[in-house]
Design a protein around this motif. Structure first.
Motif, PDB file in Angstrom:
ATOM      1  N   ALA A   1      52.937  53.671   9.341  1.00  0.00           N
ATOM      2  CA  ALA A   1      51.513  53.552   8.992  1.00  0.00           C
ATOM      3  C   ALA A   1      51.386  53.548   7.474  1.00  0.00           C
ATOM      4  O   ALA A   1      51.742  54.529   6.816  1.00  0.00           O
TER       5      ALA A   1
ATOM      6  N   LEU B   1      48.748  53.580   4.680  1.00  0.00           N
ATOM      7  CA  LEU B   1      47.323  53.851   4.481  1.00  0.00           C
ATOM      8  C   LEU B   1      46.892  53.549   3.058  1.00  0.00           C
ATOM      9  O   LEU B   1      45.851  52.933   2.845  1.00  0.00           O
TER      10      LEU B   1
ATOM     11  N   ILE C   1      46.633  49.270   6.366  1.00  0.00           N
ATOM     12  CA  ILE C   1      45.247  49.163   5.907  1.00  0.00           C
ATOM     13  C   ILE C   1      45.302  48.859   4.422  1.00  0.00           C
ATOM     14  O   ILE C   1      45.765  49.685   3.622  1.00  0.00           O
TER      15      ILE C   1
ATOM     16  N   GLN D   1      38.324  50.841  12.997  1.00  0.00           N
ATOM     17  CA  GLN D   1      38.999  51.976  13.615  1.00  0.00           C
ATOM     18  C   GLN D   1      39.438  51.630  15.036  1.00  0.00           C
ATOM     19  O   GLN D   1      40.568  51.919  15.452  1.00  0.00           O
TER      20      GLN D   1
ATOM     21  N   VAL E   1      42.811  57.650   9.479  1.00  0.00           N
ATOM     22  CA  VAL E   1      42.326  56.270   9.514  1.00  0.00           C
ATOM     23  C   VAL E   1      40.818  56.229   9.319  1.00  0.00           C
ATOM     24  O   VAL E   1      40.285  55.380   8.594  1.00  0.00           O
TER      25      VAL E   1
ATOM     26  N   ARG F   1      40.167  56.787   5.723  1.00  0.00           N
ATOM     27  CA  ARG F   1      40.579  55.625   4.928  1.00  0.00           C
ATOM     28  C   ARG F   1      39.539  54.520   4.988  1.00  0.00           C
ATOM     29  O   ARG F   1      39.184  53.935   3.961  1.00  0.00           O
TER      30      ARG F   1
END
Length: 446
Positions: free
Chosen positions: A262, A264, A291, A407, A430, A433
């Protein structure tokens, strides 16, 4: 002069100091690593093989410092560690730049059958044979990034689960960058799960402000017969951090491996996964989420190779890109001639939340027998305007509605994580973020 040349010269000029601070198992690999680098001549560049991806050569071109003499650089762990996992009970160790620092909790609470230590510590104890037997067996030196890491790495982290050991708590490695000057850290991790064992590892990467950083990371994972390893990798670094991470896993008969990455927050990141299913009935699950906003650049590349019968693999990678962010996914599945009755699937889905965001996707299948079930697919689009309109009609502000949709887009990646507490915390991360809220770790702030 290529990026490789400057580091070859650095090694040659400081070889005695490099090897003096290193475990014998690392030093034994360096001659072959040096020869492989000299043969390669350069690191992978943007556009190699006709595909738009991060230029590793460009990442390593600046003149980063290397802490060859192992100078102790103090770090404020509470200021840098922001992974926000207060409800997850772990056995934690800290990687400060490229130096492993086990916490008191880790040293005092390691259960019998589990070893977590530096390569240097392993070399002076009963784990020396494990280190010598497995280091370098999963990560091939013909890959220039592996060879460069092997040339420069002076220590690493060994995680070893003895035969039959079943971990109750995950091991957590917190990587922190801190330096008054630009710094390259060559990080190395070796995970060995012996027959019938099971463990999970959570790795978190963070950076302190003040300089630019480059992480060269090689992770080797050996999953022996009937064993299970879950590897979770979270990056929350800053815009001045570049990361080149290469993970290699070897799976024996009836083994299980899960890898989830992940990204971020970051600057420039390229994650590579190379998984070899060498034994019958091996099972592999790879998932990734990225992301991106601002000028972030995030690449994920996977190579899953089925070499034995009745193997199963599943890959799912998702990106959400805004502003001028760029992403790339390069996924591969190879089914070898002897790997009959293989099931292998790959999916890449992406959302572009702005007109300037860019995504490049290249899924690939190489199948050398007929008795298989394989599929791959990729799709890139924008947010569902009908769903956005529906939510706004019911009084939800546009920005909140966009956040909720993005999301929801990441839910299946998060739900694939096998640790419930980590799933819950990643949902929170998340949400923070996408909504732009800070996500400081409550426990570390104490």
């Amino acid at each position: 002069m290529s990026a490789i040349d400057q580091y070859i010269n650095l090694f040659r000029e400081n070889r005695e100091a490099v090897e003096a601070h290193s475990a014998p198992a690392l030093n034994a690999l360096r001659p072959a690593a040096l020869a492989a680098l000299e043969k390669a001549g350069r690191l992978p560049e943007k556009g190699d093989e006709g595909f738009e991806k991060t230029s590793v050569e460009k990442m390593f071109a600046p003149d980063f410092g290397v802490n060859i003499n192992r100078v102790n650089i103090p770090v404020d762990v509470a200021a840098a560690f922001r992974c926000d996992v207060p409800n997850l009970s772990t056995l934690m160790g800290i990687i400060v730049n490229d130096r492993f620092v086990p916490t008191t909790t880790l040293r005092n609470n390691l259960p019998q059958g589990l070893t977590v230590c530096s390569f240097a510590e392993a070399a002076d104890g009963p784990m020396a044979a494990v280190l010598a037997r497995h280091l370098g067996t999963a990560a091939p030196l013909d890959k220039p990034g592996v060879a460069l890491n092997t040339l420069l790495a002076q220590d690493g982290v060994l995680i070893h689960a003895a035969s039959g050991f079943r971990a109750e708590k995950p091991v957590q490695l917190v990587g922190i960058f801190n330096s008054p000057a630009p710094l390259l850290a060559a990080r190395r991790v070796l995970v060995v799960a012996e027959k019938g064992s099971a463990l999970s590892v959570l790795k978190c990467d963070h950076s302190q402000a003040g300089s630019s950083y480059l992480s060269s990371e090689v992770v080797e994972i050996v999953v022996e017969r009937d064993a299970e390893v879950n590897w979770y990798d979270l990056e929350e670094s800053n815009a001045e951090t570049s990361r080149y991470s290469q993970l290699f896993a070897r799976q024996a008969e009836n083994s299980r491996f899960q890898g989830v990455a992940a990204t971020l927050t970051n600057g420039t990141t390229r994650n590579e996964f190379s998984i070899n299913l060498e034994g019958h009935n091996a099972d592999c699950h790879l998932a990734g989420m990225a992301i991106g906003s601002g000028s972030q650049h995030i690449d994920n590349a996977s190579e899953v190779t089925h070499r034995a019968m009745r193997g199963h693999s599943d890959q799912l990678f998702k990106y959400s890109l805004d502003d001028d962010a760029q992403g790339a996914f390069e996924g591969g599945i190879e089914v070898c001639p002897g790997a009959r009755f293989t099931e292998a699937f790959q999916t890449n889905r992406n959302i572009l939340a702005s007109t300037n965001a860019r995504m490049h996707s290249k899924p690939q299948l190489l199948i050398y027998n007929d008795d298989v079930k394989c599929s791959h697919g990729a799709a890139t689009g924008q947010l569902d305007q009908k769903a956005l309109f529906y939510m706004r009609q019911r009084g939800i502000p546009e920005q909140e509605a966009r956040t909720m949709l993005m999301q929801a887009f990441m839910v299946d990646v998060i739900d694939s994580i096998r640790l419930e507490s980590l799933r819950d915390r990643l949902r929170h991360l998340v949400e923070c973020r996408f909504s732009g809220r800070p996500s400081g770790c409550a426990d570390c702030n104490k």
